[in-house]
Motif scaffolding. Structure first.
Motif, PDB file in Angstrom:
ATOM      1  N   PRO A 231       0.811  -1.216   0.000  1.00 54.20           N
ATOM      2  CA  PRO A 231       0.000   0.000   0.000  1.00 54.20           C
ATOM      3  C   PRO A 231       0.848   1.271   0.000  1.00 54.20           C
ATOM      4  O   PRO A 231       1.943   1.297   0.543  1.00 54.20           O
ATOM      5  CB  PRO A 231      -0.788  -0.093   1.306  1.00 54.20           C
ATOM      6  CG  PRO A 231      -0.730  -1.509   1.714  1.00 54.20           C
ATOM      7  CD  PRO A 231       0.533  -2.064   1.155  1.00 54.20           C
TER       8      PRO A 231
ATOM      9  N   LYS B  48       0.721   4.808   1.480  1.00 54.29           N
ATOM     10  CA  LYS B  48      -0.022   5.473   2.544  1.00 54.29           C
ATOM     11  C   LYS B  48      -0.172   6.980   2.358  1.00 54.29           C
ATOM     12  O   LYS B  48      -1.115   7.575   2.842  1.00 54.29           O
ATOM     13  CB  LYS B  48       0.641   5.203   3.886  1.00 54.29           C
ATOM     14  CG  LYS B  48       0.623   3.732   4.249  1.00 54.29           C
ATOM     15  CD  LYS B  48       1.337   3.490   5.556  1.00 54.29           C
ATOM     16  CE  LYS B  48       1.548   2.042   5.832  1.00 54.29           C
ATOM     17  NZ  LYS B  48       0.418   1.302   6.259  1.00 54.29           N
ATOM     18  N   THR B  49       0.784   7.602   1.673  1.00 52.41           N
ATOM     19  CA  THR B  49       0.739   9.057   1.522  1.00 52.41           C
ATOM     20  C   THR B  49       1.133   9.444   0.104  1.00 52.41           C
ATOM     21  O   THR B  49       1.631   8.631  -0.661  1.00 52.41           O
ATOM     22  CB  THR B  49       1.717   9.749   2.497  1.00 52.41           C
ATOM     23  OG1 THR B  49       3.036   9.272   2.227  1.00 52.41           O
ATOM     24  CG2 THR B  49       1.359   9.485   3.940  1.00 52.41           C
TER      25      THR B  49
ATOM     26  N   ARG C  34      -2.709   4.968  -5.499  1.00 51.85           N
ATOM     27  CA  ARG C  34      -3.418   5.265  -4.253  1.00 51.85           C
ATOM     28  C   ARG C  34      -4.798   5.841  -4.560  1.00 51.85           C
ATOM     29  O   ARG C  34      -5.802   5.423  -3.978  1.00 51.85           O
ATOM     30  CB  ARG C  34      -2.602   6.244  -3.412  1.00 51.85           C
ATOM     31  CG  ARG C  34      -3.253   6.574  -2.093  1.00 51.85           C
ATOM     32  CD  ARG C  34      -2.308   7.393  -1.221  1.00 51.85           C
ATOM     33  NE  ARG C  34      -2.967   7.706   0.020  1.00 51.85           N
ATOM     34  CZ  ARG C  34      -3.118   8.942   0.504  1.00 51.85           C
ATOM     35  NH1 ARG C  34      -2.615   9.961  -0.146  1.00 51.85           N
ATOM     36  NH2 ARG C  34      -3.751   9.144   1.616  1.00 51.85           N
TER      37      ARG C  34
ATOM     38  N   ARG D 277      -7.681   2.173   5.848  1.00 49.35           N
ATOM     39  CA  ARG D 277      -6.724   2.776   6.789  1.00 49.35           C
ATOM     40  C   ARG D 277      -5.287   2.491   6.368  1.00 49.35           C
ATOM     41  O   ARG D 277      -4.416   3.338   6.522  1.00 49.35           O
ATOM     42  CB  ARG D 277      -6.974   2.250   8.198  1.00 49.35           C
ATOM     43  CG  ARG D 277      -8.199   2.834   8.849  1.00 49.35           C
ATOM     44  CD  ARG D 277      -8.370   2.266  10.239  1.00 49.35           C
ATOM     45  NE  ARG D 277      -9.552   2.792  10.901  1.00 49.35           N
ATOM     46  CZ  ARG D 277     -10.043   2.297  12.025  1.00 49.35           C
ATOM     47  NH1 ARG D 277      -9.462   1.258  12.616  1.00 49.35           N
ATOM     48  NH2 ARG D 277     -11.113   2.827  12.557  1.00 49.35           N
ATOM     49  N   ALA D 278      -5.044   1.283   5.837  1.00 53.30           N
ATOM     50  CA  ALA D 278      -3.693   0.932   5.385  1.00 53.30           C
ATOM     51  C   ALA D 278      -3.250   1.829   4.236  1.00 53.30           C
ATOM     52  O   ALA D 278      -2.053   2.017   4.008  1.00 53.30           O
ATOM     53  CB  ALA D 278      -3.639  -0.535   4.973  1.00 53.30           C
ATOM     54  N   TRP D 279      -4.216   2.385   3.500  1.00 57.40           N
ATOM     55  CA  TRP D 279      -3.909   3.271   2.377  1.00 57.40           C
ATOM     56  C   TRP D 279      -4.064   4.745   2.761  1.00 57.40           C
ATOM     57  O   TRP D 279      -4.018   5.631   1.912  1.00 57.40           O
ATOM     58  CB  TRP D 279      -4.804   2.939   1.182  1.00 57.40           C
ATOM     59  CG  TRP D 279      -4.382   1.681   0.503  1.00 57.40           C
ATOM     60  CD1 TRP D 279      -4.582   0.404   0.929  1.00 57.40           C
ATOM     61  CD2 TRP D 279      -3.659   1.578  -0.726  1.00 57.40           C
ATOM     62  NE1 TRP D 279      -4.041  -0.487   0.040  1.00 57.40           N
ATOM     63  CE2 TRP D 279      -3.474   0.208  -0.990  1.00 57.40           C
ATOM     64  CE3 TRP D 279      -3.164   2.507  -1.641  1.00 57.40           C
ATOM     65  CZ2 TRP D 279      -2.799  -0.260  -2.116  1.00 57.40           C
ATOM     66  CZ3 TRP D 279      -2.506   2.035  -2.766  1.00 57.40           C
ATOM     67  CH2 TRP D 279      -2.331   0.673  -2.989  1.00 57.40           C
ATOM     68  N   GLY D 280      -4.279   5.022   4.041  1.00 56.91           N
ATOM     69  CA  GLY D 280      -4.275   6.400   4.527  1.00 56.91           C
ATOM     70  C   GLY D 280      -5.618   7.090   4.587  1.00 56.91           C
ATOM     71  O   GLY D 280      -5.677   8.322   4.678  1.00 56.91           O
TER      72      GLY D 280
ATOM     73  N   SER E  47      -9.532   7.321   6.556  1.00 54.70           N
ATOM     74  CA  SER E  47     -10.139   6.957   7.832  1.00 54.70           C
ATOM     75  C   SER E  47     -11.550   6.386   7.698  1.00 54.70           C
ATOM     76  O   SER E  47     -12.089   5.842   8.649  1.00 54.70           O
ATOM     77  CB  SER E  47     -10.173   8.173   8.758  1.00 54.70           C
ATOM     78  OG  SER E  47     -10.906   9.222   8.155  1.00 54.70           O
TER      79      SER E  47
END
Length: 101
Positions: A34, A36-37, A43, A72-75, A77
Motif C-alpha cells: 500500500p 499510505k501518503t 493510491r 486505513r492501510a492506504w491512509g 479513515s
C-alpha cells in the motif's frame, strides 16, 4: 492442496490489507504494498474503488471491517474520506500533468 495464503489469516495483515506473504501468494498479478501518503495514482485508484464497494465500515459490534482496515492501510479513515482523498489526488495529478504540457 492448500488454498493461497491471501485467502487465509496467515496472508492477511491484522492492521488491514495483505502482508508480504499474502501479496506473494496472489496469482493473477504482482501486488505491491500500500501507498499510505502522497499523490500516487495507484493510491487514488485504490481509494476510489474501495470507497465504492458495498458494505459497512464497521460490523454489528462496532469493530472495523476488513474494508475499513484496508482503507486505513492506504491512509483513509472511512469510505467517505477515501472518496474525498481519491478525488483530490486525481485533481492534483491532472493539474500536474497539464502543467507539463
Amino acid at each position: 492442496m492448500a488454498t493461497a495464503a491471501w485467502t487465509r489469516k496467515e496472508g492477511k495483515n491484522p492492521k488491514g490489507g495483505l502482508n508480504a506473504k499474502g501479496r506473494k501468494s496472489y496469482k493473477g498479478g504482482t501486488l505491491k504494498a500500500p501507498v499510505k501518503t502522497g499523490d500516487n495514482p495507484r493510491r487514488a485508484s485504490f481509494l476510489a474503488r474501495m470507497a465504492g464497494n458495498k458494505g459497512p465500515d464497521r460490523d454489528s459490534k462496532g469493530k472495523p471491517t476488513r474494508k475499513l482496515l484496508a482503507l486505513r492501510a492506504w491512509g483513509a479513515s472511512s469510505s467517505a474520506d477515501a472518496k474525498k482523498k481519491a478525488a483530490a489526488i486525481s485533481a492534483r495529478n491532472k493539474k500536474k500533468k497539464a502543467k507539463k504540457k
